[in-house]
Enzyme design. Structure first.
Site, PDB file in Angstrom:
ATOM      1  N   LYS A 127      -4.421 -90.219 -50.828  1.00  0.00           N
ATOM      2  CA  LYS A 127      -3.928 -91.282 -51.706  1.00  0.00           C
ATOM      3  C   LYS A 127      -3.806 -92.606 -50.946  1.00  0.00           C
ATOM      4  CE  LYS A 127      -0.074 -89.084 -52.727  1.00  0.00           C
ATOM      5  NZ  LYS A 127      -0.199 -87.825 -51.947  1.00  0.00           N
ATOM      6  N   ARG A 158       6.583 -88.937 -59.116  1.00  0.00           N
ATOM      7  CA  ARG A 158       6.513 -87.573 -58.595  1.00  0.00           C
ATOM      8  C   ARG A 158       7.349 -86.597 -59.405  1.00  0.00           C
ATOM      9  NH1 ARG A 158       5.126 -89.090 -52.895  1.00  0.00           N
ATOM     10  NH2 ARG A 158       4.953 -87.163 -51.753  1.00  0.00           N
ATOM     11  N   ARG A 208      -3.073 -85.367 -38.145  1.00  0.00           N
ATOM     12  CA  ARG A 208      -2.335 -86.629 -38.079  1.00  0.00           C
ATOM     13  C   ARG A 208      -1.020 -86.434 -37.323  1.00  0.00           C
ATOM     14  NH1 ARG A 208      -0.971 -89.662 -43.541  1.00  0.00           N
ATOM     15  NH2 ARG A 208       0.443 -87.900 -43.765  1.00  0.00           N
ATOM     16  N   ARG A 239       3.604 -88.586 -38.008  1.00  0.00           N
ATOM     17  CA  ARG A 239       4.689 -88.734 -38.954  1.00  0.00           C
ATOM     18  C   ARG A 239       5.492 -87.473 -38.777  1.00  0.00           C
ATOM     19  NH1 ARG A 239       2.637 -90.016 -44.905  1.00  0.00           N
ATOM     20  NH2 ARG A 239       4.001 -88.251 -45.301  1.00  0.00           N
ATOM     21  N   ARG A 297       6.157 -79.265 -48.609  1.00  0.00           N
ATOM     22  CA  ARG A 297       5.721 -80.417 -49.412  1.00  0.00           C
ATOM     23  C   ARG A 297       4.712 -79.974 -50.467  1.00  0.00           C
ATOM     24  NH1 ARG A 297       3.936 -83.725 -44.422  1.00  0.00           N
ATOM     25  NH2 ARG A 297       2.900 -85.154 -45.853  1.00  0.00           N
TER      26      ARG A 297
HETATM   27  P1  AP5 Z   1      -3.530 -89.984 -46.592  1.00  0.00           P
HETATM   28  O1  AP5 Z   1      -4.445 -91.029 -47.102  1.00  0.00           O
HETATM   29  O2  AP5 Z   1      -2.339 -90.389 -45.836  1.00  0.00           O
HETATM   30  O3  AP5 Z   1      -3.119 -89.005 -47.789  1.00  0.00           O
HETATM   31  P2  AP5 Z   1      -1.861 -89.072 -48.753  1.00  0.00           P
HETATM   32  O4  AP5 Z   1      -2.263 -88.383 -50.003  1.00  0.00           O
HETATM   33  O5  AP5 Z   1      -1.370 -90.475 -48.846  1.00  0.00           O
HETATM   34  O6  AP5 Z   1      -0.893 -88.141 -47.926  1.00  0.00           O
HETATM   35  P3  AP5 Z   1       0.622 -88.331 -47.492  1.00  0.00           P
HETATM   36  O7  AP5 Z   1       0.877 -87.434 -46.350  1.00  0.00           O
HETATM   37  O8  AP5 Z   1       0.988 -89.762 -47.371  1.00  0.00           O
HETATM   38  O9  AP5 Z   1       1.282 -87.740 -48.765  1.00  0.00           O
HETATM   39  P4  AP5 Z   1       2.726 -87.424 -49.104  1.00  0.00           P
HETATM   40  O10 AP5 Z   1       2.657 -87.398 -50.572  1.00  0.00           O
HETATM   41  O11 AP5 Z   1       3.250 -86.202 -48.420  1.00  0.00           O
HETATM   42  O12 AP5 Z   1       3.543 -88.584 -48.402  1.00  0.00           O
HETATM   43  P5  AP5 Z   1       4.386 -89.797 -48.967  1.00  0.00           P
HETATM   44  O13 AP5 Z   1       4.406 -90.818 -47.923  1.00  0.00           O
HETATM   45  O14 AP5 Z   1       3.964 -90.164 -50.324  1.00  0.00           O
HETATM   46  O15 AP5 Z   1      -4.418 -88.960 -45.732  1.00  0.00           O
HETATM   47  C1  AP5 Z   1      -3.817 -87.916 -45.010  1.00  0.00           C
HETATM   48  C2  AP5 Z   1      -4.577 -87.736 -43.674  1.00  0.00           C
HETATM   49  O16 AP5 Z   1      -5.925 -87.341 -43.960  1.00  0.00           O
HETATM   50  C3  AP5 Z   1      -4.686 -89.040 -42.872  1.00  0.00           C
HETATM   51  O17 AP5 Z   1      -4.605 -88.747 -41.498  1.00  0.00           O
HETATM   52  C4  AP5 Z   1      -6.087 -89.572 -43.243  1.00  0.00           C
HETATM   53  O18 AP5 Z   1      -6.640 -90.341 -42.215  1.00  0.00           O
HETATM   54  C5  AP5 Z   1      -6.864 -88.281 -43.454  1.00  0.00           C
HETATM   55  N1  AP5 Z   1      -7.920 -88.422 -44.467  1.00  0.00           N
HETATM   56  C6  AP5 Z   1      -7.881 -89.158 -45.623  1.00  0.00           C
HETATM   57  N2  AP5 Z   1      -9.033 -89.032 -46.310  1.00  0.00           N
HETATM   58  C7  AP5 Z   1      -9.812 -88.182 -45.596  1.00  0.00           C
HETATM   59  C8  AP5 Z   1     -11.129 -87.645 -45.807  1.00  0.00           C
HETATM   60  N3  AP5 Z   1     -11.862 -87.955 -46.893  1.00  0.00           N
HETATM   61  N4  AP5 Z   1     -11.619 -86.783 -44.889  1.00  0.00           N
HETATM   62  C9  AP5 Z   1     -10.877 -86.442 -43.781  1.00  0.00           C
HETATM   63  N5  AP5 Z   1      -9.629 -86.928 -43.524  1.00  0.00           N
HETATM   64  C10 AP5 Z   1      -9.106 -87.789 -44.426  1.00  0.00           C
HETATM   65  O19 AP5 Z   1       5.826 -89.129 -49.083  1.00  0.00           O
HETATM   66  C11 AP5 Z   1       6.532 -88.702 -47.948  1.00  0.00           C
HETATM   67  C12 AP5 Z   1       7.919 -88.247 -48.349  1.00  0.00           C
HETATM   68  O20 AP5 Z   1       8.644 -89.366 -48.885  1.00  0.00           O
HETATM   69  C13 AP5 Z   1       7.979 -87.182 -49.456  1.00  0.00           C
HETATM   70  O21 AP5 Z   1       7.867 -85.870 -48.918  1.00  0.00           O
HETATM   71  C14 AP5 Z   1       9.372 -87.458 -50.036  1.00  0.00           C
HETATM   72  O22 AP5 Z   1      10.364 -86.923 -49.201  1.00  0.00           O
HETATM   73  C15 AP5 Z   1       9.454 -88.971 -49.976  1.00  0.00           C
HETATM   74  N6  AP5 Z   1       8.948 -89.598 -51.212  1.00  0.00           N
HETATM   75  C16 AP5 Z   1       7.870 -90.450 -51.314  1.00  0.00           C
HETATM   76  N7  AP5 Z   1       7.676 -90.828 -52.577  1.00  0.00           N
HETATM   77  C17 AP5 Z   1       8.641 -90.205 -53.316  1.00  0.00           C
HETATM   78  C18 AP5 Z   1       8.952 -90.179 -54.707  1.00  0.00           C
HETATM   79  N8  AP5 Z   1       8.218 -90.874 -55.601  1.00  0.00           N
HETATM   80  N9  AP5 Z   1      10.007 -89.430 -55.106  1.00  0.00           N
HETATM   81  C19 AP5 Z   1      10.765 -88.735 -54.216  1.00  0.00           C
HETATM   82  N10 AP5 Z   1      10.506 -88.700 -52.892  1.00  0.00           N
HETATM   83  C20 AP5 Z   1       9.457 -89.440 -52.445  1.00  0.00           C
HETATM   84 MG    MG Z   2       0.453 -91.436 -48.363  1.00  0.00          MG
END
Ligand code: AP5
Ligand code: MG
Length: 192
Positions: free
Chosen positions: A14, A89, A128, A134, A146
């Protein structure tokens, strides 16, 4: 206005794609995960509250998350649209987003779910976690948590937008460039 939700499990790409799409369509990227990490870095009260949930792979409570998102949207009104990444979410968050946009005379153009195999997700996140780091990527049990939270609490948001005929799926496997092309092809068909 083009208002997109980029949806999908942790590690589905994402954030990677949202940055590119925000530039391509000149819209504002809002990642609630990035907002929480920035609050944590600045050691704000909000950051401290979010930290304990994030470290365990749990969702931060809706009231906190929705309030933060609303502040961000209300303070950035001179944009041509938004790409929401990692929000909504929960069904509560989706309802809050719809009513916020509707109060501004806008709505969601479409939700796009990135579909990626679970093993690929775990591999990406562990990589990562090893390289840059992270905290929630370092421990495989937190990654699995997660993924479970996504299945249980977040995946119903797809149906919520499907009922509005706004939910779409895109294959999230392959190179970043290939996935970006698939996303643009779909987005160019969405209403705005
Ligand atoms: P990346 O692009 O970072 O993927 P992502 O879907 O953004 O993954 P996240 O880890 O950010 O998702 P998340 O939902 O757990 O985290 P968030 O910050 O939202 O890619 C991931 C990796 O893969 C990277 O290293 C990238 O380089 C690599 N990659 C990408 N594309 C690729 C490809 N095509 N091929 C190979 N490699 C690739 O949330 C974190 C925490 O915050 C949650 O657990 C929760 O505690 C809190 N939180 C955030 N939002 C909310 C909400 N709305 N409500 C409640 N809690 C929330
Ligand atoms: Mg993300």
């Amino acid at each position: 206005m083009l208002n997109l939700i980029l949806f999908g499990p942790p590690g589905s790409g994402k954030g990677t794609q949202a940055i590119k799409l925000a530039e391509a369509y000149d819209i504002l990227h809002i990642s609630t995960g990035d907002l929480f990490r920035s609050e944590m870095k600045n050691e704000t009260e909000l950051g401290l509250e979010a930290k304990s949930y994030m470290a365990k792979g749990k969702l931060v409570p809706d009231a906190v998350t929705i309030g933060m998102l609303r502040n961000k949207v209300e303070s950035t009104r001179d944009v041509q649209g938004y790409i929401f990444d990692g929000f909504p979410r929960t069904i509560n968050q989706a309802e809050a987003l719809d009513s916020l946009l509707s109060s501004l005379g806008q709505d969601i153009s479409g939700l796009i779910a990135l579909e990626v195999d679970e093993q690929e997700i775990v591999d990406r996140l562990l990589l990562r976690g090893r390289d840059s780091g992270r905290a929630d990527d370092r421990d495989e049990s937190v990654i699995r948590k997660r993924l479970r939270v996504y299945e249980e609490e977040t995946s119903p948001v797809f149906e919520y937008y499907d009922n509005q005929n706004k939910a779409n799926k895109v294959n999230g496997m392959g190179t970043v460039g290939d996935i970006f092309s698939r996303l643009k092809e779909l987005i160019d068909t969405l209403p705005r």
